[in-house]
Scaffold this motif. Structure first.
Motif, PDB file in Angstrom:
ATOM      1  N   ASN A 232       7.229 -11.388  -4.161  1.00  0.00           N
ATOM      2  CA  ASN A 232       7.979 -10.251  -3.627  1.00  0.00           C
ATOM      3  C   ASN A 232       7.361  -8.940  -4.110  1.00  0.00           C
ATOM      4  O   ASN A 232       7.073  -8.789  -5.300  1.00  0.00           O
ATOM      5  N   VAL A 233       7.142  -8.005  -3.202  1.00  0.00           N
ATOM      6  CA  VAL A 233       6.757  -6.660  -3.624  1.00  0.00           C
ATOM      7  C   VAL A 233       8.036  -5.972  -4.091  1.00  0.00           C
ATOM      8  O   VAL A 233       8.908  -5.646  -3.286  1.00  0.00           O
ATOM      9  N   VAL A 234       8.148  -5.756  -5.384  1.00  0.00           N
ATOM     10  CA  VAL A 234       9.415  -5.258  -5.948  1.00  0.00           C
ATOM     11  C   VAL A 234       9.440  -3.747  -6.082  1.00  0.00           C
ATOM     12  O   VAL A 234      10.517  -3.140  -6.111  1.00  0.00           O
ATOM     13  N   ASP A 235       8.261  -3.122  -6.169  1.00  0.00           N
ATOM     14  CA  ASP A 235       8.220  -1.661  -6.285  1.00  0.00           C
ATOM     15  C   ASP A 235       6.808  -1.190  -5.979  1.00  0.00           C
ATOM     16  O   ASP A 235       5.848  -1.972  -6.037  1.00  0.00           O
ATOM     17  N   TRP A 236       6.677   0.084  -5.694  1.00  0.00           N
ATOM     18  CA  TRP A 236       5.366   0.606  -5.371  1.00  0.00           C
ATOM     19  C   TRP A 236       5.344   2.118  -5.477  1.00  0.00           C
ATOM     20  O   TRP A 236       6.388   2.780  -5.475  1.00  0.00           O
ATOM     21  N   LEU A 237       4.137   2.660  -5.572  1.00  0.00           N
ATOM     22  CA  LEU A 237       3.932   4.101  -5.706  1.00  0.00           C
ATOM     23  C   LEU A 237       2.699   4.481  -4.905  1.00  0.00           C
ATOM     24  O   LEU A 237       1.685   3.789  -4.952  1.00  0.00           O
ATOM     25  N   LYS A 311       6.593 -11.203   0.375  1.00  0.00           N
ATOM     26  CA  LYS A 311       7.650 -10.431   1.024  1.00  0.00           C
ATOM     27  C   LYS A 311       7.357  -8.962   0.766  1.00  0.00           C
ATOM     28  O   LYS A 311       7.252  -8.533  -0.387  1.00  0.00           O
ATOM     29  N   ILE A 312       7.200  -8.194   1.853  1.00  0.00           N
ATOM     30  CA  ILE A 312       6.888  -6.781   1.735  1.00  0.00           C
ATOM     31  C   ILE A 312       8.102  -5.947   2.139  1.00  0.00           C
ATOM     32  O   ILE A 312       8.966  -6.417   2.888  1.00  0.00           O
ATOM     33  N   PRO A 313       8.204  -4.709   1.657  1.00  0.00           N
ATOM     34  CA  PRO A 313       9.354  -3.863   1.997  1.00  0.00           C
ATOM     35  C   PRO A 313       9.384  -3.504   3.484  1.00  0.00           C
ATOM     36  O   PRO A 313       8.346  -3.467   4.148  1.00  0.00           O
ATOM     37  N   ASN A 314      10.565  -3.247   3.978  1.00  0.00           N
ATOM     38  CA  ASN A 314      10.744  -2.781   5.352  1.00  0.00           C
ATOM     39  C   ASN A 314      10.452  -1.283   5.366  1.00  0.00           C
ATOM     40  O   ASN A 314      11.357  -0.449   5.393  1.00  0.00           O
ATOM     41  N   ASP A 315       9.176  -0.954   5.359  1.00  0.00           N
ATOM     42  CA  ASP A 315       8.732   0.433   5.212  1.00  0.00           C
ATOM     43  C   ASP A 315       7.646   0.731   6.234  1.00  0.00           C
ATOM     44  O   ASP A 315       6.788  -0.107   6.497  1.00  0.00           O
ATOM     45  N   GLU A 316       7.670   1.940   6.787  1.00  0.00           N
ATOM     46  CA  GLU A 316       6.733   2.274   7.862  1.00  0.00           C
ATOM     47  C   GLU A 316       5.277   2.253   7.393  1.00  0.00           C
ATOM     48  O   GLU A 316       4.371   1.886   8.158  1.00  0.00           O
ATOM     49  N   TYR A 317       5.021   2.648   6.139  1.00  0.00           N
ATOM     50  CA  TYR A 317       3.644   2.648   5.653  1.00  0.00           C
ATOM     51  C   TYR A 317       3.117   1.220   5.509  1.00  0.00           C
ATOM     52  O   TYR A 317       1.966   0.931   5.862  1.00  0.00           O
ATOM     53  N   PHE A 318       3.949   0.327   4.977  1.00  0.00           N
ATOM     54  CA  PHE A 318       3.545  -1.080   4.859  1.00  0.00           C
ATOM     55  C   PHE A 318       3.296  -1.673   6.245  1.00  0.00           C
ATOM     56  O   PHE A 318       2.277  -2.326   6.478  1.00  0.00           O
ATOM     57  N   GLY A 319       4.242  -1.445   7.154  1.00  0.00           N
ATOM     58  CA  GLY A 319       4.094  -1.992   8.501  1.00  0.00           C
ATOM     59  C   GLY A 319       2.844  -1.498   9.188  1.00  0.00           C
ATOM     60  O   GLY A 319       2.092  -2.276   9.793  1.00  0.00           O
TER      61      GLY A 319
END
Length: 373
Positions: A232-237, A311-319
Motif C-alpha cells: 500500500n502507498v501510505v503517504d507521499w510527498l 494499492k495507489i492513492p485515488n489521486d490525479e497525479y498518480f492516475g
C-alpha cells in the motif's frame, strides 16, 4: 527490409508505377530511406535519387516516394496523389484518419488495380486490427492477412527470444514478439483502476515501511513514496523548484512520521541531496542508481499491478503518471525503453518503483503457519 524489397520488386515489374512508402515519423523515414540507399543506391535500375524529397526514380519511369504520415498534418502533402501501391510501415502508429481521409481516396485514380500493404506490430485492437480481421473474413476475398511472430523469421535467434520471454513483462512479450492483439495495450501498467484505494493510512508500529525517492533536477519533481509491507502507498510527498535543504527537511519530517523506515534515494545525477538528508540526522537511507536497473524496477512494478500487490492513492497525479507511462520497443536492438510520453512526468512512477525495490531487497522473513483442526 522486406517492405523495401516489395516496393522495389513492384516498381521494376510494373513500369511507370507510383509507390508510396509511409512511416509514422521523421526518424523512421530517415532509417528506411538510408536502408534503401545501402541496398540499391548503385543499382543499375536507379535513374535518380532525390535525397531532399526522399524520392527514388527508376529507369522504367516508376517512382517510390518515402513519406511521413503519422498524423493528419504530416500527411497533408499526400493529398491529390494517385498511387498504385501503398506500403504502410508500422500502421498501428498511423492515425486512422490518415487512412480514411487521405490514403484511401488516392486509390480511386490509380492507373492499375491498386494494392495496399499494412505491416505493423499490434497496438491494441485498433483500426489496424480491423484491417487484419478483414483478411480473415472469407466474404472479403480482396483482403489477405498474414500472421508472423518473431519466431517465424529465419534471421531471429530463438534462444534470445527465450531470454526475452523471461525478462520482459508478459504483455510486452506477447505484443512485440508474439504479435498478439491485446486489449488496452497503449499503456504499460494494467489493472490500475482495480489497484486504486481510498483508504487513509495511519502509522502502525507493528507494520514495516519502506520508501523510495526520485530526485528532481531543474524542472523535474522530487518525489518520496512510502509503502508498507502489503504494497500500500501510505503517504507521499511531491515538490519542485524549492531550495534543496528545505526539500531535505520536508522529506525527513515525513519519514519520521512513519517511524524512520529504510529506503533508497535515486542518485543518478546528484549525490548531494542524500548527504543533506543525512546531515539532518537521518541514517536509514541508501543511494540507488536506476540507470542499469530501470528495466528490472519497471518489470517488477508491472507484476505488482497485475497481481494486485500494490494499492495507489485515488489521486490525479498518480492516475496521470501510471495511465500514461509507456515503452518503446526498438526492433533493431531488441531493447525496451520505459518512459513517460514526451512532456509528461514519471517521478511518481520511479519513486514507487524504487520503494518496491527496497521492499524486495529487505523483504520480511516468511512466517510459517499450520492449520490446527
Amino acid at each position: 527490409m522486406c517492405n523495401i524489397n516489395i516496393a522495389t520488386y513492384y516498381a521494376l515489374t510494373y513500369s511507370g508505377s507510383k509507390i508510396l512508402y509511409l512511416v509514422p515519423s521523421a526518424d523512421q523515414k530517415d532509417t528506411v530511406f538510408t536502408e534503401y540507399l545501402n541496398l540499391f543506391e548503385k543499382a543499375p535500375f536507379i535513374n535518380k535519387l532525390d535525397k531532399t524529397s526522399s524520392d527514388i526514380n527508376l529507369g522504367n519511369n516508376s517512382v517510390i516516394k518515402f513519406r511521413i504520415g503519422g498524423m493528419l498534418r504530416s500527411a497533408d502533402n499526400i493529398r491529390g496523389n494517385a498511387f498504385d501501391l501503398i506500403i504502410i510501415d508500422e500502421a498501428a502508429l498511423i492515425d486512422q484518419a490518415v487512412w480514411d481521409t487521405i490514403l484511401f481516396p488516392t486509390l480511386a485514380t490509380a492507373k492499375r488495380t491498386p494494392k495496399v500493404l499494412f505491416t505493423s506490430t499490434p497496438r491494441s485492437k485498433d483500426w489496424f486490427h480491423k484491417q487484419y480481421q478483414y483478411g480473415l473474413d472469407p466474404e472479403k476475398p480482396e483482403y489477405k492477412s498474414i500472421y508472423a511472430p518473431s519466431s517465424s523469421s529465419p534471421f531471429v535467434n530463438l534462444e534470445f527470444l527465450e531470454t526475452m520471454r523471461k525478462s520482459l513483462p508478459d504483455r510486452i512479450y506477447r505484443q512485440e514478439i508474439l504479435a498478439e492483439f491485446l486489449e488496452n495495450s497503449g499503456g504499460l501498467f494494467q489493472n490500475i483502476g482495480l489497484n486504486i484505494s481510498n483508504i487513509k493510512h495511519t502509522f502502525n508500529r507493528n507494520e514495516k515501511y519502506f520508501f523510495g525517492i526520485d530526485t528532481g533536477i531543474v524542472n523535474d519533481f522530487t518525489v518520496c513514496i512510502i509503502i508498507d509491507s502489503k504494497g500500500n502507498v501510505v503517504d507521499w510527498l511531491r515538490f519542485q523548484q524549492i531550495e534543496m535543504k528545505e526539500g531535505a527537511r520536508r522529506i525527513v519530517e515525513l519519514l519520521k512520521k512513519w517511524g524512520s523506515p529504510w529506503g533508497y534515494i535515486e542518485t543518478n545525477q546528484y549525490q548531494g541531496f542524500m548527504e543533506m538528508i543525512k546531515e539532518l540526522g537521518y541514517r536509514n537511507i541508501e543511494s540507488f542508481f536506476t540507470g542499469t536497473n530501470k528495466s528490472e524496477l519497471i518489470n517488477d512494478l508491472c507484476v505488482e499491478f497485475e497481481s494486485g500487490g500494490i494499492k495507489i492513492p485515488n489521486d490525479e497525479y498518480f492516475g496521470s503518471e501510471f495511465y500514461s507511462y509507456t515503452y518503446i520497443y526498438d526492433v533493431k536492438t531488441r531493447n525496451v525503453k520505459f518512459s513517460a510520453p514526451q512532456g509528461l512526468n514519471d517521478d511518481i512512477v520511479m519513486a514507487t518503483a524504487i520503494a518496491f525495490k527496497c521492499k524486495k531487497d529487505r523483504k520480511l522473513p516468511t512466517i510459517k503457519t499450520r492449520l490446527i483442526q
